[in-house]
Design a protein around this motif. Structure first.
Motif, PDB file in Angstrom:
ATOM      1  N   LYS A 164      26.623   5.965   1.922  1.00  0.00           N
ATOM      2  CA  LYS A 164      25.653   5.296   1.055  1.00  0.00           C
ATOM      3  C   LYS A 164      24.300   5.342   1.757  1.00  0.00           C
ATOM      4  O   LYS A 164      24.232   5.586   2.961  1.00  0.00           O
ATOM      5  N   TYR A 165      23.233   5.112   0.998  1.00  0.00           N
ATOM      6  CA  TYR A 165      21.898   5.170   1.590  1.00  0.00           C
ATOM      7  C   TYR A 165      21.044   3.950   1.245  1.00  0.00           C
ATOM      8  O   TYR A 165      21.211   3.343   0.189  1.00  0.00           O
ATOM      9  N   VAL A 166      20.133   3.640   2.161  1.00  0.00           N
ATOM     10  CA  VAL A 166      19.128   2.597   1.925  1.00  0.00           C
ATOM     11  C   VAL A 166      17.757   3.267   1.962  1.00  0.00           C
ATOM     12  O   VAL A 166      17.416   3.919   2.949  1.00  0.00           O
ATOM     13  N   CYS A 167      16.996   3.150   0.891  1.00  0.00           N
ATOM     14  CA  CYS A 167      15.676   3.778   0.874  1.00  0.00           C
ATOM     15  C   CYS A 167      14.577   2.739   0.721  1.00  0.00           C
ATOM     16  O   CYS A 167      14.785   1.666   0.156  1.00  0.00           O
ATOM     17  N   CYS A 168      13.417   3.111   1.262  1.00  0.00           N
ATOM     18  CA  CYS A 168      12.253   2.244   1.123  1.00  0.00           C
ATOM     19  C   CYS A 168      11.159   3.000   0.396  1.00  0.00           C
ATOM     20  O   CYS A 168      10.803   4.119   0.774  1.00  0.00           O
ATOM     21  N   ASN A 169      10.644   2.381  -0.640  1.00  0.00           N
ATOM     22  CA  ASN A 169       9.592   2.996  -1.431  1.00  0.00           C
ATOM     23  C   ASN A 169       8.235   2.616  -0.845  1.00  0.00           C
ATOM     24  O   ASN A 169       7.739   1.519  -1.037  1.00  0.00           O
ATOM     25  N   ALA A 170       7.667   3.545  -0.086  1.00  0.00           N
ATOM     26  CA  ALA A 170       6.344   3.322   0.494  1.00  0.00           C
ATOM     27  C   ALA A 170       5.387   4.375  -0.049  1.00  0.00           C
ATOM     28  O   ALA A 170       4.509   4.870   0.638  1.00  0.00           O
ATOM     29  N   ASP A 171       5.592   4.701  -1.332  1.00  0.00           N
ATOM     30  CA  ASP A 171       4.758   5.732  -1.944  1.00  0.00           C
ATOM     31  C   ASP A 171       3.481   5.128  -2.519  1.00  0.00           C
ATOM     32  O   ASP A 171       2.540   5.848  -2.838  1.00  0.00           O
ATOM     33  N   GLU A 172       3.475   3.822  -2.664  1.00  0.00           N
ATOM     34  CA  GLU A 172       2.301   3.075  -3.156  1.00  0.00           C
ATOM     35  C   GLU A 172       1.311   3.912  -3.962  1.00  0.00           C
ATOM     36  O   GLU A 172       0.241   4.278  -3.480  1.00  0.00           O
ATOM     37  N   GLY A 173       1.694   4.178  -5.197  1.00  0.00           N
ATOM     38  CA  GLY A 173       0.873   5.063  -6.014  1.00  0.00           C
ATOM     39  C   GLY A 173      -0.165   4.356  -6.853  1.00  0.00           C
ATOM     40  O   GLY A 173      -1.133   4.972  -7.295  1.00  0.00           O
ATOM     41  N   ASP A 174       0.013   3.071  -7.086  1.00  0.00           N
ATOM     42  CA  ASP A 174      -0.923   2.325  -7.912  1.00  0.00           C
ATOM     43  C   ASP A 174      -2.328   2.403  -7.352  1.00  0.00           C
ATOM     44  O   ASP A 174      -2.569   1.891  -6.264  1.00  0.00           O
ATOM     45  N   TYR A 178      10.220   6.654   2.332  1.00  0.00           N
ATOM     46  CA  TYR A 178       9.409   7.672   1.677  1.00  0.00           C
ATOM     47  C   TYR A 178       7.975   7.165   1.653  1.00  0.00           C
ATOM     48  O   TYR A 178       7.620   6.264   0.902  1.00  0.00           O
ATOM     49  N   VAL A 179       7.148   7.727   2.522  1.00  0.00           N
ATOM     50  CA  VAL A 179       5.797   7.189   2.704  1.00  0.00           C
ATOM     51  C   VAL A 179       4.752   8.243   2.352  1.00  0.00           C
ATOM     52  O   VAL A 179       4.957   9.435   2.575  1.00  0.00           O
ATOM     53  N   ARG A 180       3.658   7.786   1.802  1.00  0.00           N
ATOM     54  CA  ARG A 180       2.595   8.699   1.381  1.00  0.00           C
ATOM     55  C   ARG A 180       1.965   9.408   2.567  1.00  0.00           C
ATOM     56  O   ARG A 180       1.626   8.772   3.568  1.00  0.00           O
ATOM     57  N   ALA A 181       1.744  10.698   2.420  1.00  0.00           N
ATOM     58  CA  ALA A 181       1.092  11.440   3.487  1.00  0.00           C
ATOM     59  C   ALA A 181      -0.378  11.027   3.634  1.00  0.00           C
ATOM     60  O   ALA A 181      -0.994  11.260   4.662  1.00  0.00           O
ATOM     61  N   GLU A 182      -0.907  10.367   2.607  1.00  0.00           N
ATOM     62  CA  GLU A 182      -2.318   9.948   2.668  1.00  0.00           C
ATOM     63  C   GLU A 182      -2.507   8.741   3.590  1.00  0.00           C
ATOM     64  O   GLU A 182      -3.623   8.263   3.749  1.00  0.00           O
ATOM     65  N   TYR A 183      -1.422   8.227   4.168  1.00  0.00           N
ATOM     66  CA  TYR A 183      -1.511   7.043   5.025  1.00  0.00           C
ATOM     67  C   TYR A 183      -1.196   7.407   6.480  1.00  0.00           C
ATOM     68  O   TYR A 183      -0.168   6.997   7.028  1.00  0.00           O
ATOM     69  N   PRO A 184      -2.070   8.166   7.137  1.00  0.00           N
ATOM     70  CA  PRO A 184      -1.710   8.659   8.477  1.00  0.00           C
ATOM     71  C   PRO A 184      -1.437   7.555   9.501  1.00  0.00           C
ATOM     72  O   PRO A 184      -0.538   7.696  10.326  1.00  0.00           O
ATOM     73  N   ILE A 185      -2.186   6.447   9.446  1.00  0.00           N
ATOM     74  CA  ILE A 185      -1.970   5.392  10.450  1.00  0.00           C
ATOM     75  C   ILE A 185      -0.604   4.729  10.221  1.00  0.00           C
ATOM     76  O   ILE A 185       0.125   4.437  11.170  1.00  0.00           O
ATOM     77  N   ALA A 186      -0.262   4.518   8.954  1.00  0.00           N
ATOM     78  CA  ALA A 186       1.036   3.917   8.645  1.00  0.00           C
ATOM     79  C   ALA A 186       2.164   4.827   9.134  1.00  0.00           C
ATOM     80  O   ALA A 186       3.141   4.353   9.737  1.00  0.00           O
ATOM     81  N   VAL A 187       2.036   6.110   8.909  1.00  0.00           N
ATOM     82  CA  VAL A 187       3.073   7.054   9.331  1.00  0.00           C
ATOM     83  C   VAL A 187       3.235   7.008  10.841  1.00  0.00           C
ATOM     84  O   VAL A 187       4.351   6.911  11.367  1.00  0.00           O
ATOM     85  N   LYS A 188       2.111   6.997  11.530  1.00  0.00           N
ATOM     86  CA  LYS A 188       2.154   7.001  12.992  1.00  0.00           C
ATOM     87  C   LYS A 188       2.828   5.721  13.519  1.00  0.00           C
ATOM     88  O   LYS A 188       3.714   5.778  14.369  1.00  0.00           O
ATOM     89  N   LEU A 243      -6.771   5.835  -1.773  1.00  0.00           N
ATOM     90  CA  LEU A 243      -6.505   6.036  -0.354  1.00  0.00           C
ATOM     91  C   LEU A 243      -6.026   4.754   0.312  1.00  0.00           C
ATOM     92  O   LEU A 243      -5.767   4.724   1.501  1.00  0.00           O
ATOM     93  N   GLY A 244      -5.950   3.681  -0.462  1.00  0.00           N
ATOM     94  CA  GLY A 244      -5.445   2.432   0.097  1.00  0.00           C
ATOM     95  C   GLY A 244      -6.453   1.692   0.952  1.00  0.00           C
ATOM     96  O   GLY A 244      -6.093   0.873   1.768  1.00  0.00           O
ATOM     97  N   CYS A 245      -7.740   1.979   0.775  1.00  0.00           N
ATOM     98  CA  CYS A 245      -8.763   1.193   1.470  1.00  0.00           C
ATOM     99  C   CYS A 245      -9.686   0.630   0.417  1.00  0.00           C
ATOM    100  O   CYS A 245     -10.904   0.617   0.572  1.00  0.00           O
ATOM    101  N   CYS A 246      -9.108   0.148  -0.666  1.00  0.00           N
ATOM    102  CA  CYS A 246      -9.887  -0.268  -1.827  1.00  0.00           C
ATOM    103  C   CYS A 246     -10.874  -1.361  -1.470  1.00  0.00           C
ATOM    104  O   CYS A 246     -11.859  -1.571  -2.165  1.00  0.00           O
TER     105      CYS A 246
END
Ligand SMILES: Cc1cc2nc3c(=O)[nH]c(=O)nc-3n(C[C@H](O)[C@H](O)[C@H](O)COP(=O)(O)O)c2cc1C
Ligand code: FES
Lengths: 595, 166
Positions: free
Chosen positions: A187-197, A233-243, B132-135
Motif C-alpha cells: 500500500k502507499y501513502v502520498c502527499c499532495n504538495a502540488d499546490e496548484g491554486d 509529489y512536490v512542485r518543481a517551482e518550489y526549489p527551497i521546499a524541495v531542498k 510561484l507561491g510568493c503571492c
C-alpha cells in the motif's frame, strides 16, 4: 547556552529580498564584536507576515524588526546586541507602544490567529531535525508506534473531525479507514504538495518551515493503513521546499525515524520525492498518481477510489500538506482538543494565504468559522490604498468571488459552498474597485483552458467556448442573449466533466454573474467597462474643466489623435486613439481619464 | 502550450550523451522512471529534442510515442532550447490583480522577444508561469531559481543588467 537568539526568516518571500545575505552579514558582524558564542543566528521558515519582509526577530526581548536590509545589520548588532538598546527605527511600528515594545501576539495581525499547522514556521530552523524534536517532534510517531493500534489512530482521527485541507474537505479518518480495510499487501501513502491554486502558498510555507511535520504524519499514516512506502509529489517551482524536504528525509533516515525498523518497533517506512512538471490537473488525486507512475497526468473515473486501487494499482491514501501538518498535534493533544476549535462540522483551524489588494499580505491561520471580515479587515488590514474592497476570491480556479456585503459569512466548508464559492486550498485574493469582475472570470477561464488535460470533451471544448463568450463580452461584441448561453454552457460543463477540474471550472463565471451582474450588463448593453480594465471598451477622454491647454499630451501622442491649440481645451479623436495611455501618464493636471 | 516540434539543430556533446546513458542505466526497471529521467535529461541538455527522447525511449524500453506524449503534456518540458537565464513572470491571481501584465510587457520590450522565445545570444528566454507561491510579494518573477518580488516595470532593466554582466 546562548544569551540571545536572532531569528531570520528564510521563507521564499524573505529569501527573495536578500534574507540569506542578512544571515551572512549578521554572522560577520557578530564575529567582529566577538559575540559569536553568545548569540545564535537561526534561519527559520515563514513568519507569515510577508508584507513586512525581510523579518528579523531578536529574543529574549522579542523585538520584531521589519523590512531589514543587509545594511541595517551592523546597527542591530552594535546597538541591540552589544549595547542592549533596541533599534526602534527598525521595529514593526505596530509593536511599538510608547516606550515599550509589545509582543508579536498582541498585534492585530497575530492576536486572532491560532497557529497549529504553522506552529513551527518561523520558530525553528527547518534544516535541523534536533530543533524539530525539541518542539515535541516525532513524539506523536513514537506514541503511535508504541502505545496505539492502527484502529486507535483511526478512532482519534475520526473523532477529531479533521477534514482534508486540499479542497474537497473529505474526512481524513474515513479515508484512512478505507485504505486500512483493504487486504494486507503493498500500500502507499502520498502527499499532495502540488499546490496548484494560484494565490495559495501555505503548503509551500509548511514544507519550507516545518518539513519534518509532514514526514512524521506520513509515517503515522503508513503505520495506520499498513504501508511501507510514501511519496511526496512536490512542485518543481518550489526549489527551497524541495531542498529542505530532501534534507529532512536524509536526517530522519539517519536518526532511524524513517527506513527499516523504526524505533525498534519492527515498522518499516520510507519516503521519496517526486517532482511535478507544471500541470495543474496533477493536483487531482487520480491524475497525481498517474503522473507518479510516469505517464501523462490525466485523471481517471472513480470508482475505483484510490483507497482501493491507487498508485501502481495498489491501495493508496493521498492527503494535502496542511492536512498532514495537523496530524501529530491531534495525536499528542487528543481529538477533544482539536474539536474545541472551529465549528461543529469544520473542526480545527485553516491557513489562508492573503494576497491581492490587502495591506498585510501573508499567511494567517485562524479557527474555522472566523468571518471573512475578521480575516480581511482585522487581520489583513483592509486595502492598502484606502480604496474600497469589492470582493474576495477563494478556492482559486474552482472557487468563486464573494462580494464585500457577504463578508460576515463564517469561513467553513459548508458556508462557503452555500454562497457559490469553496474553501479550496485557502487562497484568498482580495480585489478592490479597480478590478473588473468579468475580466477576473476571463482570467480564470484562460487558466482552465490552458490546464484542461483534454481527456473529456465537456471540459476541453466547453471551457474554451466559455472563454470565447467572455472574450466577446470584454470586447463589447456580445448581445444580451449571450449571457443566457453563457449560463447554460456553464451548467453543462459543471454537470458533464470527468473530474473536478471541469466540474468546478465554471464557478468563477457563475459566482461573478450571481453577484456582479451589473458589470456584465454594463459590458454587454452599454459597451462599457465600469472599472476601465477592458482595453477594447476603454475611451480616453479629456475633462475640459481640468485641461490647461499645455499641449503636452498632444506632443506625446504617437498617432496624432489629440487636437487643440495652446491654452485651449484639447480633445481626443477616439477613432484614431490606440489606447496606449501615454497621454494620461504625461498629463500633469489629471485632466485625462479612461472610462 | 509551446510548439510541438523542435526548431533548432541538435548539437549534443559526447559528455552529455554519457551523462544521459548513465542516467538511464540508473533508472532502468524502476516503476515510474520516465518523469525523473526526463527532468534530469532536461537538466543535462537544457531541453528535450527528439534525439534525446529517442535515446530515453530505447533505454527504458518504452515507445517514442509514449515519451513524446509525456513531454508535451507537462509545461516544464521544452522541445526547444531555453535561454541560459529563464525568466518566469508569475501570472497567478494575486500577481494578476496587481498588474503582472505590465511587468511581463516590460520584459518583452527590454529583450525584444515574445513569451516562449529566446534572445539571439541565448542568454534569456521568457515564460509566463503559474503561481510561484510568493503571492505576498506580488507581482513576482523568477530568473532561474532567484525570486524577485514587489516589482514595478521600471525595476526590470536593472535586474536584467545584473545577469547580462555575469
Ligand atoms: C484540478 C484539481 C487540482 C487540485 N489541486 C490540488 C492541490 O494542488 N493540492 C491539494 O492538496 N489538493 C488538490 N486537489 C484536491 C485533491 O484531488 C485531493 O482531494 C486532495 O489532495 C486530498 O487531500 P486532503 O483530503 O488532505 O485534502 C485538486 C483537485 C482538483 C480536481
Ligand atoms: S500569484 Fe504570483 S506568486 Fe502567487
Amino acid at each position: 547556552m546562548y544569551r540571545s537568539h536572532i531569528l531570520v526568516c528564510g521563507g521564499t518571500g524573505c529569501h527573495s529580498s536578500r534574507s540569506a545575505e542578512i544571515v551572512e552579514k549578521m554572522q560577520e558582524e557578530l564575529a567582529a564584536v566577538g559575540l559569536t558564542d553568545e548569540v545564535q543566528v537561526v534561519q527559520t521558515g515563514c513568519f507569515g507576515l510577508c508584507a513586512l519582509g525581510p523579518i528579523v526577530i531578536v529574543y529574549p526581548e522579542g523585538a520584531f524588526y521589519s523590512h531589514i536590509t543587509p545594511e541595517d545589520v551592523k546597527e542591530i548588532v552594535d546597538e541591540h546586541l552589544l549595547k542592549g538598546r533596541i533599534v526602534k527605527r527598525l521595529l514593526y511600528q505596530e509593536t511599538l507602544d510608547g516606550d515599550n515594545i509589545k509582543s508579536l501576539n498582541e498585534t492585530s495581525f497575530y492576536n486572532k490567529q491560532k497557529r497549529i499547522a504553522l506552529r513551527n514556521c518561523g520558530v525553528i530552523n527547518p534544516e535541523s531535525i534536533d530543533e524539530y524534536i525539541g518542539t515535541d517532534g516525532y513524539l506523536a510517531l513514537a506514541k503511535v508506534l508504541t502505545e496505539m493500534t492502527p484502529d486507535d489512530v483511526i478512532d482519534v482521527m475520526l473523532k477529531s473531525g479533521l477534514r482534508g485541507r486540499g479542497g474537497a474537505g473529505f474526512p481524513t479518518g474515513m479515508k484512512w479507514n478505507f485504505a486500512k480495510a483493504q487486504p494486507k499487501g503493498q500500500k502507499y501513502v502520498c502527499c499532495n504538495a502540488d499546490e496548484g491554486d494560484p494565490g495559495a502558498f501555505m503548503d509551500r510555507s509548511i514544507l519550507e518551515g516545518d518539513p519534518h511535520a509532514v514526514l512524521e504524519a506520513m509515517a503515522i499514516a503508513g503505520y495506520t493503513i499498513g504501508a511501507n512506502q510514501g511519496y511526496i509529489y512536490v512542485r518543481a517551482e518550489y526549489p527551497i521546499a524541495v531542498k529542505r524536504l530532501q534534507i529532512a528525509i536524509n536526517q530522519a533516515r539517519e536518526y532511524g525515524l524513517l527506513g527499516k525498523n523504526i524505533l525498534n518497533t519492527g515498522f518499516d517506512f520510507d519516503i521519496d520525492l517526486r517532482l511535478g512538471a507544471g500541470a495543474f490537473v496533477c493536483g487531482e488525486e487520480t491524475a497525481l498518481m498517474t503522473s507518479i507512475e510516469g505517464n501523462r497526468g490525466e485523471p481517471r473515473p472513480r470508482p475505483p477510489f484510490p483507497a482501493v486501487k491507487g498508485l501502481f494499482g495498489k491501495p493508496t491514501i493521498l492527503n494535502n500538506v496542511e492536512t498532514y501538518a495537523n496530524v501529530p498535534r491531534i495525536i499528542l493533544n487528543g481529538a477533544d482538543w482539536f474539536r474545541s476549535m472551529g465549528t461543529e462540522k469544520s473542526t480545527g483551524t485553516k491557513v489562508f494565504a492573503l494576497g491581492g489588494k490587502i495591506k498585510n499580505t501573508g499567511l494567517v491561520e485562524v479557527p474555522m468559522g472566523t468571518t471573512m471580515r475578521e480575516i480581511i479587515e482585522d487581520i489583513g488590514g483592509g486595502a492598502p490604498s484606502g480604496k474600497k474592497v469589492k470582493a474576495a476570491q477563494t478556492g482559486g480556479p474552482s472557487g468563486g468571488c464573494i462580494p464585500a456585503d457577504l463578508f460576515d459569512t463564517p469561513v467553513d466548508f459548508e458556508s462557503l459552498q452555500a454562497i457559490g464559492s469553496m474553501m479550496g486550498s485557502g487562497g484568498l485574493v482580495v480585489m478592490d474597485e479597480d478590478n473588473c469582475m468579468v475580466d477576473i472570470a476571463k482570467f480564470f477561464l484562460d487558466f482552465t483552458v490552458g490546464e484542461s488535460c483534454g481527456k473529456c470533451a465537456p471540459c476541453r471544448i466547453g471551457t474554451r467556448r466559455i472563454y470565447e463568450i467572455l472574450t466577446k463580452i470584454t470586447e463589447g461584441e456580445a448581445e444580451m442573449e449571450d449571457l443566457d448561453t453563457l449560463k447554460e454552457l456553464c451548467m453543462h460543463v459543471k454537470q458533464n466533466s470527468l473530474c473536478a477540474l471541469g466540474q468546478t471550472a465554471p464557478n468563477p463565471v457563475l459566482s461573478t454573474m450571481q453577484y456582479f451582474m451589473d458589470e456584465y450588463i454594463a459590458h454587454v448593453r452599454d459597451k462599457k467597462c465600469p472599472t476601465g480594465v477592458c482595453q477594447k471598451l476603454l475611451q480616453y477622454v479629456i475633462i475640459p474643466e481640468k485641461c490647461t491647454g499645455c499641449t503636452l499630451c498632444k506632443r506625446n501622442c504617437p498617432v496624432e489623435a489629440i487636437d487643440g491649440k495652446v491654452k485651449e481645451k484639447h480633445t481626443i479623436d477616439t477613432s484614431k486613439c490606440i489606447k496606449c495611455g501615454v497621454c494620461m501618464e504625461k498629463c500633469r493636471f489629471g485632466a485625462i481619464i479612461k472610462q | 502550450m509551446s510548439s510541438q516540434t523542435t526548431a533548432a539543430v541538435f548539437t549534443g556533446t559526447a559528455e552529455q550523451k554519457e551523462a544521459l546513458m548513465a542516467l538511464i542505466d540508473e533508472h532502468r526497471g524502476q516503476p515510474g522512471a520516465l518523469m525523473p529521467v526526463l527532468q534530469k535529461a532536461q537538466d543535462i541538455y537544457g531541453y528535450l529534442p527528439i534525439e534525446v527522447q529517442n535515446a530515453i525511449a530505447e533505454g527504458l524500453g518504452i515507445s517514442l510515442a509514449e515519451v513524446y506524449g509525456v513531454v508535451t503534456f507537462y509545461a516544464q518540458f521544452s522541445l526547444n532550447p531555453k535561454g541560459k537565464y529563464v525568466i518566469g513572470v508569475c501570472m497567478g491571481t494575486a500577481c494578476y490583480v496587481k498588474n503582472a501584465q505590465a511587468v511581463l510587457d516590460r520584459c518583452k520590450k527590454e529583450l525584444n522577444i515574445e513569451v516562449g522565445e529566446c534572445t539571439p545570444d541565448g542568454l534569456f528566454s521568457i515564460q509566463d508561469t503559474r503561481c510561484l507561491g510568493c503571492c505576498g510579494l506580488a507581482p513576482v518573477m523568477m530568473i532561474n531559481d532567484d525570486v524577485y518580488g514587489r516589482l514595478v516595470p521600471d525595476d526590470i532593466p536593472g535586474i536584467l543588467a545584473k545577469y547580462q554582466q555575469q
